[in-house]
Design an enzyme around this catalytic site. Structure first.
Site, PDB file in Angstrom:
ATOM      1  N   ARG A 115       0.840  -1.202   0.067  1.00  0.00           N
ATOM      2  CA  ARG A 115      -0.162  -0.117   0.069  1.00  0.00           C
ATOM      3  C   ARG A 115       0.906   1.188   0.068  1.00  0.00           C
ATOM      4  O   ARG A 115       2.077   1.051   0.776  1.00  0.00           O
ATOM      5  CB  ARG A 115      -0.824   0.024   1.261  1.00  0.00           C
ATOM      6  CG  ARG A 115      -1.988  -0.968   1.218  1.00  0.00           C
ATOM      7  CD  ARG A 115      -3.146  -0.336   0.284  1.00  0.00           C
ATOM      8  NE  ARG A 115      -4.261  -1.218   0.088  1.00  0.00           N
ATOM      9  CZ  ARG A 115      -4.507  -2.234  -0.825  1.00  0.00           C
ATOM     10  NH1 ARG A 115      -3.657  -2.495  -1.672  1.00  0.00           N
ATOM     11  NH2 ARG A 115      -5.777  -2.963  -0.774  1.00  0.00           N
ATOM     12  N   HIS A 162      -1.560   0.090  -9.939  1.00  0.00           N
ATOM     13  CA  HIS A 162      -2.418  -0.825  -9.013  1.00  0.00           C
ATOM     14  C   HIS A 162      -2.951  -2.240  -9.684  1.00  0.00           C
ATOM     15  O   HIS A 162      -3.913  -2.385  -9.624  1.00  0.00           O
ATOM     16  CB  HIS A 162      -3.207  -0.083  -8.158  1.00  0.00           C
ATOM     17  CG  HIS A 162      -3.805  -0.883  -7.031  1.00  0.00           C
ATOM     18  ND1 HIS A 162      -4.068  -0.251  -5.716  1.00  0.00           N
ATOM     19  CD2 HIS A 162      -3.828  -2.222  -6.617  1.00  0.00           C
ATOM     20  CE1 HIS A 162      -4.412  -0.992  -4.607  1.00  0.00           C
ATOM     21  NE2 HIS A 162      -4.361  -2.424  -5.373  1.00  0.00           N
TER      22      HIS A 162
HETATM   23  N1  NAP Z   1      -1.098  -4.368  -5.140  1.00  0.00           N
HETATM   24  C1  NAP Z   1      -2.064  -5.052  -5.445  1.00  0.00           C
HETATM   25  O1  NAP Z   1      -2.636  -5.607  -6.537  1.00  0.00           O
HETATM   26  C2  NAP Z   1      -2.261  -6.011  -4.090  1.00  0.00           C
HETATM   27  C3  NAP Z   1      -3.194  -7.101  -4.294  1.00  0.00           C
HETATM   28  C4  NAP Z   1      -3.503  -7.637  -2.979  1.00  0.00           C
HETATM   29  C5  NAP Z   1      -3.114  -7.396  -1.764  1.00  0.00           C
HETATM   30  N2  NAP Z   1      -2.451  -6.148  -1.801  1.00  0.00           N
HETATM   31  C6  NAP Z   1      -1.791  -5.811  -0.246  1.00  0.00           C
HETATM   32  O2  NAP Z   1      -1.149  -6.919   0.226  1.00  0.00           O
HETATM   33  C7  NAP Z   1      -1.340  -6.585   1.617  1.00  0.00           C
HETATM   34  C8  NAP Z   1      -1.020  -8.061   2.388  1.00  0.00           C
HETATM   35  O3  NAP Z   1      -2.176  -9.038   1.775  1.00  0.00           O
HETATM   36  P1  NAP Z   1      -1.944 -10.496   2.606  1.00  0.00           P
HETATM   37  O4  NAP Z   1      -3.132 -11.363   2.105  1.00  0.00           O
HETATM   38  O5  NAP Z   1      -0.601 -11.203   2.675  1.00  0.00           O
HETATM   39  O6  NAP Z   1      -1.949 -10.106   4.250  1.00  0.00           O
HETATM   40  P2  NAP Z   1      -2.023 -11.035   5.558  1.00  0.00           P
HETATM   41  O7  NAP Z   1      -1.873 -12.465   5.160  1.00  0.00           O
HETATM   42  O8  NAP Z   1      -3.010 -10.386   6.583  1.00  0.00           O
HETATM   43  O9  NAP Z   1      -0.438 -10.778   6.037  1.00  0.00           O
HETATM   44  C9  NAP Z   1      -0.003  -9.696   6.684  1.00  0.00           C
HETATM   45  C10 NAP Z   1       1.339  -9.686   7.025  1.00  0.00           C
HETATM   46  O10 NAP Z   1       1.837  -8.369   7.333  1.00  0.00           O
HETATM   47  C11 NAP Z   1       2.301  -8.557   8.866  1.00  0.00           C
HETATM   48  N3  NAP Z   1       1.953  -7.408   9.690  1.00  0.00           N
HETATM   49  C12 NAP Z   1       1.143  -6.722   9.611  1.00  0.00           C
HETATM   50  N4  NAP Z   1       1.178  -5.675  10.704  1.00  0.00           N
HETATM   51  C13 NAP Z   1       2.566  -5.656  11.001  1.00  0.00           C
HETATM   52  C14 NAP Z   1       3.193  -4.776  11.959  1.00  0.00           C
HETATM   53  N5  NAP Z   1       2.629  -3.917  12.429  1.00  0.00           N
HETATM   54  N6  NAP Z   1       4.360  -5.167  12.016  1.00  0.00           N
HETATM   55  C15 NAP Z   1       5.224  -6.295  11.275  1.00  0.00           C
HETATM   56  N7  NAP Z   1       4.408  -7.045  10.425  1.00  0.00           N
HETATM   57  C16 NAP Z   1       3.116  -6.761  10.380  1.00  0.00           C
HETATM   58  C17 NAP Z   1       1.562  -9.724   9.537  1.00  0.00           C
HETATM   59  O11 NAP Z   1       2.198 -10.344  10.502  1.00  0.00           O
HETATM   60  P3  NAP Z   1       1.362 -11.687  11.351  1.00  0.00           P
HETATM   61  O12 NAP Z   1       2.055 -12.713  10.229  1.00  0.00           O
HETATM   62  O13 NAP Z   1       2.309 -11.746  12.464  1.00  0.00           O
HETATM   63  O14 NAP Z   1       0.219 -11.380  11.203  1.00  0.00           O
HETATM   64  C18 NAP Z   1       1.650 -10.718   8.138  1.00  0.00           C
HETATM   65  O15 NAP Z   1       2.699 -11.337   8.152  1.00  0.00           O
HETATM   66  C19 NAP Z   1      -2.914  -6.411   1.908  1.00  0.00           C
HETATM   67  O16 NAP Z   1      -3.325  -5.850   2.977  1.00  0.00           O
HETATM   68  C20 NAP Z   1      -2.780  -5.380   0.529  1.00  0.00           C
HETATM   69  O17 NAP Z   1      -2.612  -4.204   1.235  1.00  0.00           O
HETATM   70  C21 NAP Z   1      -2.191  -5.539  -2.772  1.00  0.00           C
END
Ligand code: NAP
Length: 312
Positions: free
Chosen positions: A227, A275
């Site tokens: 993001r 995006h």
């Molecule tokens: N550009 C695009 O096309 C696109 C598409 C899809 C998603 N995205 C982005 O990708 C992001 C991640 O998706 P996801 O499904 O992988 O999310 P997810 O499964 O919820 O994973 C989030 C990861 O971030 C870590 N995290 C969260 N808060 C943190 C903090 N304060 N300090 C350190 N680590 C932290 C979490 O730690 P824990 O493992 O300890 O919980 C987890 O490892 C989405 O939220 C979205 O913004 C972008």
């Protein structure tokens, strides 16, 4: 009993999702009435939600058992004060696969220095620059969730030395996992290429500020499909101007679409993509939605619930 499922996403999505959702609900054995309008909100059992759709006030949906977000990121809905029902984010195999391909592609571009030849078809035979092997390149991944872990594994399978950072300590075979502020400093200091796959929450905004950008090795490359607000834009531009950061490939921004006058567009060390890193795929995502509704009706715990206090 027939359950009512409201598809509350912008109208063009309905054309993409109607058939896959109908099929997936039937396959899951859910007797569902799938609607795009709810004259009586108190009769809706489940909501499939995307931002900029017809629903922003959840108060009238008094019978709602679950709001299933269509996208992985939930930052636009998670702090909606009218939403008191459980909220699930999207974890979709298709979305994950797409992200692995995008991240791997952009990491390989920078690792191999592909631009040197792609941008210089000028008759000069530049055969003196040999990129290191992946085994000699350290890639850092901030965020080891559904997407970060899949990308880390794919890069490790190509022999990159991968370190990852998450909120809680993780144990992923083949990946050096770190957490905490010291862990972040360690990952940054080691990352010739850094990939951001954190969710946007109050705790992750400006994760890459001037101080932390300065911890990266000189000339490091940043790849951000997470993001926009994860990075302090001004600090990044300053680091790009001096070459402290060698390149930034950015898919997400504080303001989208990125305004045409934004300095990222013209910066020689920035690649802007609109995006498009990865998108939820209707066929596989519909199965996730159907499975969660099936669970709701069977009294089983929902998958991929968002922790509202953490914001992801
Ligand atoms: N550009 C695009 O096309 C696109 C598409 C899809 C998603 N995205 C982005 O990708 C992001 C991640 O998706 P996801 O499904 O992988 O999310 P997810 O499964 O919820 O994973 C989030 C990861 O971030 C870590 N995290 C969260 N808060 C943190 C903090 N304060 N300090 C350190 N680590 C932290 C979490 O730690 P824990 O493992 O300890 O919980 C987890 O490892 C989405 O939220 C979205 O913004 C972008």
């Amino acid at each position: 009993m027939t359950v009512t499922v409201l598809f509350a996403a912008p109208p063009p999505r309905w054309d993409q999702y109607r058939a896959p959702l109908t099929e997936a609900l039937a396959e899951a054995g859910v007797d569902a009435r799938l609607v795009t309008e709810a004259p009586d909100p108190s009769a809706v059992d489940y909501m499939v939600f995307a931002p900029s759709g017809p629903v922003s006030d959840f108060t009238p949906f008094t019978r709602l058992k679950l709001v299933q977000n269509l996208w992985a990121g939930v930052e636009t809905i998670v702090d909606n004060p009218t939403l008191t029902q459980p909220l699930a984010r999207m974890v979709d195999d298709g979305l994950t696969e797409g992200m692995v391909e995008w991240v791997t592609g952009h990491v390989l571009r920078h690792h191999l220095g592909m631009d040197l030849h792609i941008l210089n078809q000028d008759g000069v035979w530049r055969n003196d620059i040999v990129p290191p092997l992946a085994r000699d390149r350290q890639v850092g991944i901030l965020g080891l969730g559904a997407l970060g872990t899949a990308c880390a594994r794919a890069l490790a399978a190509l022999n990159f030395r991968v370190t990852g950072w998450s909120r809680r300590p993780r144990d992923i075979p083949g990946i050096a996992c770190r957490s905490g502020e010291d862990g972040l400093a360690e990952v940054l200091a080691a990352s010739g290429i850094l990939v951001l796959l954190l969710p946007l929450t109050p705790a992750t905004e400006n994760t890459l500020d001037a101080r932390r950008l300065a911890l990266l090795p000189g000339g490091a490359v940043i790849v951000n499909p997470g993001r926009g607000p994860l990075i302090d834009d001004e600090a990044l531009l300053a680091a790009l101007d001096t070459g402290a950061v060698g390149h930034a490939t950015l898919d997400v921004f504080r303001e989208e679409p990125l305004p045409p006058a934004h300095p990222f567009w013209a910066h020689p060390r920035v690649t802007v993509t609109p995006h498009i890193a990865s998108e939820t795929r209707p066929r596989s995502a519909a199965r996730v939605v159907a499975e969660n509704i099936r669970r709701g009706e069977a009294g089983a715990p929902f998958l991929h619930l968002v922790d509202r206090t953490l914001g992801y």
